[in-house]
Scaffold this active site. Structure first.
Site, PDB file in Angstrom:
ATOM      1  N   LYS A   1       3.995  18.037  20.063  1.00 40.73           N
ATOM      2  CA  LYS A   1       3.667  16.923  19.292  1.00 40.73           C
ATOM      3  C   LYS A   1       4.844  16.758  18.404  1.00 40.73           C
ATOM      4  O   LYS A   1       5.336  15.341  18.505  1.00 40.73           O
ATOM      5  CB  LYS A   1       2.543  17.196  18.198  1.00 40.73           C
ATOM      6  CG  LYS A   1       2.197  16.374  17.437  1.00 40.73           C
ATOM      7  CD  LYS A   1       0.778  16.607  16.688  1.00 40.73           C
ATOM      8  CE  LYS A   1       0.716  15.531  15.392  1.00 40.73           C
ATOM      9  NZ  LYS A   1      -0.484  15.616  14.902  1.00 40.73           N
TER      10      LYS A   1
ATOM     11  N   GLU B   1       9.667  28.093  19.572  1.00 38.58           N
ATOM     12  CA  GLU B   1       9.160  28.637  20.736  1.00 38.58           C
ATOM     13  C   GLU B   1       9.276  27.591  22.039  1.00 38.58           C
ATOM     14  O   GLU B   1      10.037  27.847  22.822  1.00 38.58           O
ATOM     15  CB  GLU B   1       7.965  29.125  20.577  1.00 38.58           C
ATOM     16  CG  GLU B   1       7.510  30.103  19.904  1.00 38.58           C
ATOM     17  CD  GLU B   1       7.327  29.654  18.507  1.00 38.58           C
ATOM     18  OE1 GLU B   1       7.510  28.459  18.060  1.00 38.58           O
ATOM     19  OE2 GLU B   1       6.433  30.464  17.650  1.00 38.58           O
TER      20      GLU B   1
ATOM     21  N   GLY C   1      -2.949  18.809  16.480  1.00 37.07           N
ATOM     22  CA  GLY C   1      -2.193  19.695  17.406  1.00 37.07           C
ATOM     23  C   GLY C   1      -3.671  20.244  18.245  1.00 37.07           C
ATOM     24  O   GLY C   1      -3.478  20.280  19.676  1.00 37.07           O
ATOM     25  N   ARG C   2      -4.549  21.001  17.462  1.00 35.35           N
ATOM     26  CA  ARG C   2      -5.424  21.811  18.046  1.00 35.35           C
ATOM     27  C   ARG C   2      -6.646  21.197  18.979  1.00 35.35           C
ATOM     28  O   ARG C   2      -7.724  21.396  19.160  1.00 35.35           O
ATOM     29  CB  ARG C   2      -5.989  22.772  17.381  1.00 35.35           C
ATOM     30  CG  ARG C   2      -6.427  22.199  15.811  1.00 35.35           C
ATOM     31  CD  ARG C   2      -6.615  23.424  14.804  1.00 35.35           C
ATOM     32  NE  ARG C   2      -6.860  23.116  13.494  1.00 35.35           N
ATOM     33  CZ  ARG C   2      -5.935  22.720  12.918  1.00 35.35           C
ATOM     34  NH1 ARG C   2      -4.418  22.746  13.255  1.00 35.35           N
ATOM     35  NH2 ARG C   2      -6.142  22.369  11.440  1.00 35.35           N
TER      36      ARG C   2
ATOM     37  N   GLU D   1      -7.464  27.908  12.658  1.00 33.62           N
ATOM     38  CA  GLU D   1      -6.469  27.044  12.274  1.00 33.62           C
ATOM     39  C   GLU D   1      -7.105  25.820  11.349  1.00 33.62           C
ATOM     40  O   GLU D   1      -6.597  25.474  10.208  1.00 33.62           O
ATOM     41  CB  GLU D   1      -5.546  26.448  13.181  1.00 33.62           C
ATOM     42  CG  GLU D   1      -4.383  26.110  12.666  1.00 33.62           C
ATOM     43  CD  GLU D   1      -3.273  25.757  13.792  1.00 33.62           C
ATOM     44  OE1 GLU D   1      -2.463  26.951  14.075  1.00 33.62           O
ATOM     45  OE2 GLU D   1      -3.224  24.795  14.310  1.00 33.62           O
TER      46      GLU D   1
ATOM     47  N   HIS E   1     -18.268  46.167  29.076  1.00 36.80           N
ATOM     48  CA  HIS E   1     -17.969  47.485  29.153  1.00 36.80           C
ATOM     49  C   HIS E   1     -16.808  47.708  28.345  1.00 36.80           C
ATOM     50  O   HIS E   1     -15.969  48.689  28.591  1.00 36.80           O
ATOM     51  CB  HIS E   1     -17.476  47.848  30.723  1.00 36.80           C
ATOM     52  CG  HIS E   1     -18.547  47.486  31.685  1.00 36.80           C
ATOM     53  ND1 HIS E   1     -19.415  48.704  32.124  1.00 36.80           N
ATOM     54  CD2 HIS E   1     -19.188  46.309  32.222  1.00 36.80           C
ATOM     55  CE1 HIS E   1     -20.390  48.291  32.938  1.00 36.80           C
ATOM     56  NE2 HIS E   1     -20.125  46.658  33.066  1.00 36.80           N
TER      57      HIS E   1
ATOM     58  N   LYS F   1       7.018  30.280   9.918  1.00 31.86           N
ATOM     59  CA  LYS F   1       8.017  29.661  10.422  1.00 31.86           C
ATOM     60  C   LYS F   1       9.493  29.714   9.742  1.00 31.86           C
ATOM     61  O   LYS F   1      10.412  29.788  10.028  1.00 31.86           O
ATOM     62  CB  LYS F   1       7.577  28.037  10.817  1.00 31.86           C
ATOM     63  CG  LYS F   1       6.415  28.082  11.851  1.00 31.86           C
ATOM     64  CD  LYS F   1       6.193  26.582  12.113  1.00 31.86           C
ATOM     65  CE  LYS F   1       4.874  26.209  12.913  1.00 31.86           C
ATOM     66  NZ  LYS F   1       4.635  24.944  13.206  1.00 31.86           N
TER      67      LYS F   1
HETATM   68  O1  F6P Z   1       0.686  26.800  14.942  1.00 33.22           O
HETATM   69  C1  F6P Z   1       1.016  25.807  14.079  1.00 33.22           C
HETATM   70  C2  F6P Z   1       1.132  24.257  15.038  1.00 33.22           C
HETATM   71  O2  F6P Z   1       1.593  23.309  14.331  1.00 33.22           O
HETATM   72  C3  F6P Z   1      -0.290  24.073  15.584  1.00 33.22           C
HETATM   73  O3  F6P Z   1      -1.007  23.327  14.932  1.00 33.22           O
HETATM   74  C4  F6P Z   1       0.424  23.377  16.696  1.00 33.22           C
HETATM   75  O4  F6P Z   1      -0.808  23.270  17.916  1.00 33.22           O
HETATM   76  C5  F6P Z   1       1.582  24.099  17.212  1.00 33.22           C
HETATM   77  O5  F6P Z   1       2.112  24.774  16.145  1.00 33.22           O
HETATM   78  C6  F6P Z   1       2.451  23.623  18.019  1.00 33.22           C
HETATM   79  O6  F6P Z   1       3.105  22.131  17.632  1.00 33.22           O
HETATM   80  P1  F6P Z   1       3.886  21.337  18.430  1.00 33.22           P
HETATM   81  O7  F6P Z   1       2.768  20.453  19.276  1.00 33.22           O
HETATM   82  O8  F6P Z   1       4.422  20.364  17.426  1.00 33.22           O
HETATM   83  O9  F6P Z   1       4.846  21.996  19.279  1.00 33.22           O
END
Ligand code: F6P
Length: 554
Positions: free
Chosen positions: A213, A219, A273-274, A359, A390, A518
């Site tokens: 987003k 990452e 995002g979620r 979240e 199990h 972060k």
């Molecule tokens: O973990 C925090 C967060 O902002 C989530 O809400 C989101 O889904 C994720 O990081 C990834 O964010 P982006 O889509 O901006 O890379």
């Protein structure tokens, strides 16, 4: 602004909550079996069919009265108005000053939704069309790789909501995968995730979808850059446009990264995002199962939206699930909620729900900015059955904690091995019965007697073999795990989360808590790179950075 009938009350101070407290004292010691004995129509009151789903809430520590008291609580707090505010795009994500409109992404195109004076439905339709066209070009071999070979591998690079949703859906819809397409998901910044994958892929037949987003997530951008570098070891930079697509709200960053804007799929800040798998974040889903199946997923979710908006609280599946969750969390003081799909295709479902739920409702500041004085978000966890049986079911059956469980299954499998499926379903049904009924001393005794044990042996063994039972479960049986039903299932939990967050009086659509980690990681990364470890850290953290540095070059 929210309409005045949405009340930011401390729920525990409402009239209905006080009545729920009294009611809790009345029923807390009644066993599930007793509840069934006392209410001859219990099953009829606490189960129903909705579309392709059958819900059974009867094996829970509640009565019809519990749910009607919760309905009063929801009325007192203004849930109906809050639902309208959500669906109409009011800025209910107040701390980020945003609307929350994942429901618009599956709304029929001819039902306008106005955000800041603009009907957003044409924007949604346009992006869907772009996703459709892109996937058709890919599947029909019109979009070819740099050596004119067909794209066979899709790699979605994203994390959190830009990974968990599409990954869970692709896994769940395995039987619907387009022939000749293989899809992978890379999320962790640990190179052990991307490295082995790159080693086995052919750059000429691989498409990377960089899903973020913000397009700034550490990452994702690290993995995207690694993929890019790997790609240009094999092909020229000019070919990137055939092998990289971006899904983001941030055009500038996408351009900076070097992805052709023709291959950029947009979404908007009113999609959290979620909650974003319905948006162009679902591009990997479209490329994997085809656009028709994606639109069925949307349709299933939209039908659940209609049910959520229209059904009275007592027959409203997501609302009831939310009530039940609050009942256990705040009255029975349970801490966790297990999600137990009896379907291997839903292997990632609880992982997906962990983000969606934790979240969203892992908050301790209420909507007035005050610290809450009651419990909020539940810990969500789970694994598919029968594997979980199990592993951790022992604790659910005989441990000291009450763990409400959601059992989920599809009556019809996607394969023809009914000898497997009947066993799976027998276990699915048996577990909820066993959890409720347990096994009393008399049955254990007679069983052991039949095995020829002496009275002394029986006396010694008996306490270990008695199960108290009385462990609560909700059951959801769908006809099959189709794209429509999967869409409905996900929307069901999305709305459950919304209602719970609303009752707990928290903002469910921000996530400030993940920001601090972060920020600190960014600072520590600088210190690792320069070797200049700041005195401002506590002793433990400073030593850990130094320890790490001491291994470098060894
Ligand atoms: O973990 C925090 C967060 O902002 C989530 O809400 C989101 O889904 C994720 O990081 C990834 O964010 P982006 O889509 O901006 O890379």
């Amino acid at each position: 602004m929210q309409p005045s009938s949405i009340n930011n009350y401390d729920p525990t101070q409402t009239k209905s909550w006080k009545e729920l407290d009294l009611h809790f004292n009345e029923i807390k010691n009644q066993s599930l079996i007793d509840l069934f004995k006392e209410e001859p129509n219990r099953l009829a009151h606490l189960s129903f069919d909705e579309g392709n789903f059958y819900f059974d809430f009867s094996k829970n520590h509640l009565t019809k009265k519990t749910l009607s008291l919760f309905a009063s609580l929801a009325n007192e707090m203004g849930l109906s108005e809050a639902k309208k505010a959500l669906f109409q795009g009011q800025k209910i994500n107040k701390t980020e000053n945003r609307s929350v409109l994942h429901t618009a992404l599956r709304n029929p195109a001819d039902r306008p939704i106005i955000v800041e004076g603009e009907n957003i439905m044409p924007l949604v339709s346009e992006e869907l069309k772009k996703m459709k066209d892109f996937s058709i070009q890919l599947h029909q071999g019109e979009h070819l790789g740099y050596t004119s070979k067909k794209i066979q591998n899709i790699v979605n690079i994203g994390i959190g909501g830009s990974d968990l949703g599409p990954n869970m859906v692709c896994e769940a819809l395995k039987p619907y995968w387009i022939k000749g397409i293989q899809t992978y998901f890379v999320s962790n910044v640990d190179a052990s995730h991307i490295d082995p994958l790159l080693q086995k892929l052919d750059p000429a037949t691989t498409l990377f979808i960089i899903a973020s987003k913000t397009f700034t997530t550490q990452e994702t951008m690290t993995n995207a850059m690694t993929a890019r570098n790997w790609f240009i070891e094999h092909a020229s930079e000019q070919e990137i446009k055939k092998h990289f697509a971006a899904v983001s709200t941030n055009e500038e960053k996408v351009r900076e990264f070097g992805i052709d804007l023709q291959n950029m799929f947009k979404f908007w800040d009113w999609v959290g995002g979620r909650y974003s798998l319905w948006s162009s974040i679902g591009l990997s889903i479209v490329c994997t199962v085809g656009y028709d199946n994606f639109s069925k997923l949307l349709k299933g979710a939209q039908e659940m939206d209609d049910h959520f908006m229209q059904a009275p609280f007592e027959m409203n599946a997501p609302t009831l699930m939310a009530f039940i969750g609050v009942w256990y969390n705040n009255f029975f003081k349970t801490q966790t909620q297990a999600i137990l799909p009896y379907d291997q295709r839903l292997a990632y479902f609880s992982k997906y729900l962990q983000q969606a739920d934790m979240e969203s409702n892992g908050k301790s500041t209420d909507r007035n900015g005050d610290q809450v004085k009651y419990e909020t978000g539940q810990i969500i966890w789970g694994e598919p059955g029968t594997n979980g049986q199990h592993a951790f079911y022992q604790l659910i059956h005989q441990g000291t904690k009450m763990i409400p469980c959601d059992f989920i299954a599809a009556a019809l499998p996607a394969h023809d091995k009914m000898n497997h499926h009947d066993k799976l379903m027998a276990n699915f049904i048996a577990q909820t019965e066993a959890l409720m009924k347990g096994k009393d001393a008399a049955s254990v005794k007679s069983e052991l007697e039949q095995q020829g044990m002496s009275p002394e042996e029986i006396k010694a063994l008996l306490p270990f073999k008695v199960f108290d039972g009385n462990r609560p479960t909700s059951t959801l049986l769908m006809d099959k795990l189709s794209p429509e039903n999967l869409g409905g299932l996900i929307a069901l939990y999305e709305h459950k989360i919304f209602v719970q967050g609303f009752i707990w009086n928290v903002f469910s659509f921000d996530q400030w808590g993940v920001e601090l980690g972060k920020q600190l990681a960014g600072n520590i990364l600088d210190e690792i790179k320069t070797g200049d470890v700041h005195q401002s850290h506590d002793d433990s953290t400073r030593k850990m950075i130094r320890k790490y540095l001491s291994h470098q070059g060894s």
